[in-house]
Design an enzyme around this catalytic site. Sequence first.
Site, PDB file in Angstrom:
ATOM      1  CG  ASP A  77      -2.055   0.950   1.148  1.00  0.00           C
ATOM      2  OD1 ASP A  77      -2.289   1.504   0.061  1.00  0.00           O
ATOM      3  OD2 ASP A  77      -2.726   1.178   2.183  1.00  0.00           O
ATOM      4  CG  LEU A 113       9.340 -17.392  -3.326  1.00  0.00           C
ATOM      5  CD1 LEU A 113       9.069 -17.341  -1.829  1.00  0.00           C
ATOM      6  CD2 LEU A 113       9.843 -16.022  -3.804  1.00  0.00           C
ATOM      7  CG  HIS A 115       0.362   2.219  -9.393  1.00  0.00           C
ATOM      8  ND1 HIS A 115       0.064   1.833  -8.106  1.00  0.00           N
ATOM      9  CD2 HIS A 115      -0.699   2.964  -9.802  1.00  0.00           C
ATOM     10  CE1 HIS A 115      -1.117   2.318  -7.750  1.00  0.00           C
ATOM     11  NE2 HIS A 115      -1.596   3.017  -8.765  1.00  0.00           N
TER      12      HIS A 115
HETATM   13  C1  FPP Z   1      -1.617   0.337  -3.354  1.00  0.00           C
HETATM   14  O1  FPP Z   1      -1.234   1.667  -3.560  1.00  0.00           O
HETATM   15  C2  FPP Z   1      -1.142  -0.532  -4.414  1.00  0.00           C
HETATM   16  C3  FPP Z   1      -1.943  -1.113  -5.363  1.00  0.00           C
HETATM   17  C4  FPP Z   1      -3.386  -0.926  -5.445  1.00  0.00           C
HETATM   18  C5  FPP Z   1      -1.408  -1.992  -6.389  1.00  0.00           C
HETATM   19  C6  FPP Z   1      -0.086  -2.667  -6.127  1.00  0.00           C
HETATM   20  C7  FPP Z   1       0.391  -3.143  -7.417  1.00  0.00           C
HETATM   21  C8  FPP Z   1       1.672  -3.135  -7.858  1.00  0.00           C
HETATM   22  C9  FPP Z   1       2.825  -2.732  -7.024  1.00  0.00           C
HETATM   23  C10 FPP Z   1       1.960  -3.565  -9.256  1.00  0.00           C
HETATM   24  C11 FPP Z   1       1.559  -4.933  -9.705  1.00  0.00           C
HETATM   25  C12 FPP Z   1       1.954  -6.048  -8.816  1.00  0.00           C
HETATM   26  C13 FPP Z   1       2.687  -7.158  -9.156  1.00  0.00           C
HETATM   27  C14 FPP Z   1       2.761  -8.309  -8.211  1.00  0.00           C
HETATM   28  C15 FPP Z   1       3.415  -7.284 -10.402  1.00  0.00           C
HETATM   29  P1  FPP Z   1      -2.376   2.772  -3.653  1.00  0.00           P
HETATM   30  O2  FPP Z   1      -2.530   3.138  -5.081  1.00  0.00           O
HETATM   31  O3  FPP Z   1      -3.612   2.304  -2.981  1.00  0.00           O
HETATM   32  O4  FPP Z   1      -1.661   3.921  -2.854  1.00  0.00           O
HETATM   33  P2  FPP Z   1      -2.395   5.051  -1.988  1.00  0.00           P
HETATM   34  O5  FPP Z   1      -3.158   4.337  -0.896  1.00  0.00           O
HETATM   35  O6  FPP Z   1      -1.245   5.825  -1.468  1.00  0.00           O
HETATM   36  O7  FPP Z   1      -3.272   5.811  -2.927  1.00  0.00           O
END
Ligand code: FPP
Length: 250
Positions: A18, A129, A35
């Site tokens: 997050d 893993l 991201h």
């Molecule tokens: C939360 O940050 C993160 C996500 C919703 C997506 C996580 C995905 C990735 C890191 C990329 C794809 C994953 C893999 C395994 C290849 P947020 O956007 O909710 O952040 P915020 O709460 O600060 O707005």
Amino acid sequence: MSTPRFVTIPDHVAIIMDGNGRWAKKRGLPRAMGHRKGIDAVREAVRTAADVGVKYLTLFAFSSENWRRPEAEVSDLLGLLKAFIRRDLAELHEDNVRVRIIGDRANLRPDILKLLEEAEHTTRGNTALTLVIAFNYGARDEIARAAASLARDVEAGRLRAQDITPSLIEARLDTAGIPDPDLIIRTSGEERLSNFLLWQAAYSEFIFLPQYWPDFSRETFYTALETYAARDRRFGGLSAAKAAPAAVVV
Ligand code: FPP
């Protein structure tokens, strides 16, 4: 690289990644950049987990609720996941990493489904893993699908309702065959489970880290593992130190 300082390595670590958006905002960058940087942190987490001997690493990549985000962000996240699998699959396979996907596969875009299934198929024999990617995943949805599958068996006369046990339910979850997470980490300072692994988290340890996900490093992972190693897990019983002897012989 600093020396690890922990003795108990969890078999299964699950991470709620997050804070990508807030990481970007703090730097005056578009959310997409958060991201993008998050993918580098994914690579670092996978390498660290493999190096220290974690057997299962589950990453919450895209929740069943994430479709509610603006279309451009959804498309960006899907694009990043696709790019990650395309670019990193060969290396993961070479490193003997097995990929498993959890989440609802019904109604997924055919190109995404094909890629996810290809990743699972290519790496199915690997034994180091296991990287579990939670995609279009929501725990309540997972439990409802498991319940529906058992109900179909009852309806068809293959199963009696009174024979339904926790292990029968477990065997119908997306995580069938994967041990429950010993440790669940969430970054960004939020302290909630957000519909992640609700059934499987019954006895998990939780660690909430202040760092935003793009700042998650090998060192951050080590610190979390160190905290985990100091925890006393009792699974509803007594700790070894406090437990009375089963019988006193005089
Ligand atoms: C939360 O940050 C993160 C996500 C919703 C997506 C996580 C995905 C990735 C890191 C990329 C794809 C994953 C893999 C395994 C290849 P947020 O956007 O909710 O952040 P915020 O709460 O600060 O707005």
